[in-house]
Design an enzyme around this catalytic site. Sequence first.
Site, PDB file in Angstrom:
ATOM      1  N   PHE A 145       0.852  -1.190   0.000  1.00 28.24           N
ATOM      2  CA  PHE A 145       0.000   0.000   0.000  1.00 28.24           C
ATOM      3  C   PHE A 145       0.886   1.238   0.000  1.00 28.24           C
ATOM      4  O   PHE A 145       1.639   1.480   0.939  1.00 28.24           O
ATOM      5  CB  PHE A 145      -0.954   0.054   1.204  1.00 28.24           C
ATOM      6  CG  PHE A 145      -1.912   1.204   1.075  1.00 28.24           C
ATOM      7  CD1 PHE A 145      -3.097   1.065   0.369  1.00 28.24           C
ATOM      8  CD2 PHE A 145      -1.611   2.453   1.595  1.00 28.24           C
ATOM      9  CE1 PHE A 145      -3.958   2.145   0.192  1.00 28.24           C
ATOM     10  CE2 PHE A 145      -2.466   3.541   1.421  1.00 28.24           C
ATOM     11  CZ  PHE A 145      -3.651   3.380   0.726  1.00 28.24           C
ATOM     12  N   ASP A 231       9.324   2.680   1.712  1.00 30.92           N
ATOM     13  CA  ASP A 231       8.174   3.499   2.105  1.00 30.92           C
ATOM     14  C   ASP A 231       7.965   3.337   3.611  1.00 30.92           C
ATOM     15  O   ASP A 231       7.408   2.358   4.079  1.00 30.92           O
ATOM     16  CB  ASP A 231       6.931   3.053   1.318  1.00 30.92           C
ATOM     17  CG  ASP A 231       5.691   3.873   1.670  1.00 30.92           C
ATOM     18  OD1 ASP A 231       5.715   4.600   2.689  1.00 30.92           O
ATOM     19  OD2 ASP A 231       4.692   3.776   0.937  1.00 30.92           O
ATOM     20  N   LYS A 260       2.915  11.278   6.925  1.00 31.37           N
ATOM     21  CA  LYS A 260       2.134  11.141   8.159  1.00 31.37           C
ATOM     22  C   LYS A 260       2.762  11.844   9.368  1.00 31.37           C
ATOM     23  O   LYS A 260       2.626  13.040   9.539  1.00 31.37           O
ATOM     24  CB  LYS A 260       1.906   9.658   8.451  1.00 31.37           C
ATOM     25  CG  LYS A 260       1.054   8.960   7.387  1.00 31.37           C
ATOM     26  CD  LYS A 260       0.665   7.573   7.821  1.00 31.37           C
ATOM     27  CE  LYS A 260       0.092   6.712   6.729  1.00 31.37           C
ATOM     28  NZ  LYS A 260      -1.342   6.745   6.567  1.00 31.37           N
TER      29      LYS A 260
HETATM   30  N1  PLP Z   1       2.416   4.633   2.056  1.00 30.06           N
HETATM   31  C1  PLP Z   1       2.045   3.962   3.159  1.00 30.06           C
HETATM   32  C2  PLP Z   1       2.933   2.890   3.688  1.00 30.06           C
HETATM   33  C3  PLP Z   1       0.852   4.276   3.812  1.00 30.06           C
HETATM   34  O1  PLP Z   1       0.493   3.584   4.905  1.00 30.06           O
HETATM   35  C4  PLP Z   1       0.044   5.306   3.291  1.00 30.06           C
HETATM   36  C5  PLP Z   1      -1.244   5.646   3.932  1.00 30.06           C
HETATM   37  O2  PLP Z   1      -1.833   4.919   4.680  1.00 30.06           O
HETATM   38  C6  PLP Z   1       0.464   5.976   2.149  1.00 30.06           C
HETATM   39  C7  PLP Z   1       1.657   5.618   1.566  1.00 30.06           C
HETATM   40  C8  PLP Z   1      -0.370   7.065   1.537  1.00 30.06           C
HETATM   41  O3  PLP Z   1      -0.281   8.233   2.255  1.00 30.06           O
HETATM   42  P1  PLP Z   1      -1.362   9.409   2.004  1.00 30.06           P
HETATM   43  O4  PLP Z   1      -2.672   8.871   2.448  1.00 30.06           O
HETATM   44  O5  PLP Z   1      -0.856  10.555   2.830  1.00 30.06           O
HETATM   45  O6  PLP Z   1      -1.325   9.699   0.536  1.00 30.06           O
END
Ligand code: PLP
Length: 415
Positions: A145, A231, A260
């Site tokens: 994700f 990530d 975040k």
């Molecule tokens: N990458 C990871 C690992 C995430 O958990 C999330 C959101 O839950 C994202 C990217 C996406 O972030 P955003 O919702 O700020 O676009």
Amino acid sequence: MIDVLNSSLEAIQLEDKFGAHNYHPLPVVLSKGEGVFLWDVEGKKYYDFLSAYSAVNQGHCHPRIIDALVNQARELTLTSRAFYSDKLGLAEKYFCDYFGYDRALLMNSGAEANETAIKLARKWGYKVKGIPANEAVIVAVERNFHGRTTTVISASTDPLARKDFGPFMPGFQIIPYDDIAAMEAALQNPNVCGFWFEPIQGEAGVYVPEDGYLAEAARICKENNVLLMMDEIQTGVARTGKMLASDYEDVHPDLLILGKAISGGVLPVSAVLASDEVMLTIQPGEHGSTYGGNPLACAVAMEALQVVKDENLTENAARMGEIFRDRMERLAESHDLVKLVRGKGLLNAIVINDSEESETAWNICVALKENGLLAKPTHGNIIRFAPPLVITEEQIHDCCDIIEKVIDKFRITPN
Ligand code: PLP
């Protein structure tokens, strides 16, 4: 004049009537937050066990972060990158010193940071590695994700995230998560520029890889001249009991992707960190964002990251996580509805011993809400538990008591 809401029901009805139905929220309407607590419109108090998907690591409305926001908001909020600001350079240096990189590129959302990392990896692939034009491949993993933009979902394996959103962006190869042999095979392709993954898969349901996976992945990337793209949007900033989850195996990603909690849940800030070699492949005009790196975001992010250090949140997450998993493991042993507990630090999940389609996990979360604790199921039968990292020992025991009491009332639904 802007209307004021009088009840939770009114708020839910408004969202339902005027908003997009792109989420399925728990029926609770929140209007105030402080530390580990949230309050609904009627004044009922809850423990927050989601932390806005790990964005509120420092606790709700942390006074130091709010002060930074308010003070900066009075001076200057946005210049765009058409001009220099007196905050961006300071913030970039702060990020580089904090995480050990040459350069930082600030954006807004997590998905945008991932888009940025994809562009950097491809650019590096063409300009440094010498991949033929438009042939670059990024290897990603199953169950990933990384956000919701069309390029990012092109690498998703979640049917719900993709259905009716094609056509998709080419240039991704998907391999199983936590599979070193598959990775070794995929990286034989000389056109691979990056290996892109989460050190713990949060949204998928808190999947923790085997010990050694991160270090092996780093080794294979190095051997094949491929960028390690990590990530850490959900796992970073002390959430897993280390500043970064990659610290567990002393891995230094070539592209570190953050979001975040780097702004403590106060406003959207994301960042990509990299070496000179990678970051300087991008030239003026090739990438950007109007709000990316704005002075307000810079002031908030520096304070939010400083709070993590000053309040020893990494150590607290590690210690509270041990207590939490210990209690949940005992619950799993004594209750056949809880199949297993997994996680690191304060990023944990329990798997409910019922089918993915069952309503059990949802019903447990509704009952937890009634008992003053907010959590959300992910992928049907998994419940993620991720409170703010400022939680105390007494509070974590209190929360475990609530979870045990609630789960004890549930039984497996008969077929
Ligand atoms: N990458 C990871 C690992 C995430 O958990 C999330 C959101 O839950 C994202 C990217 C996406 O972030 P955003 O919702 O700020 O676009």
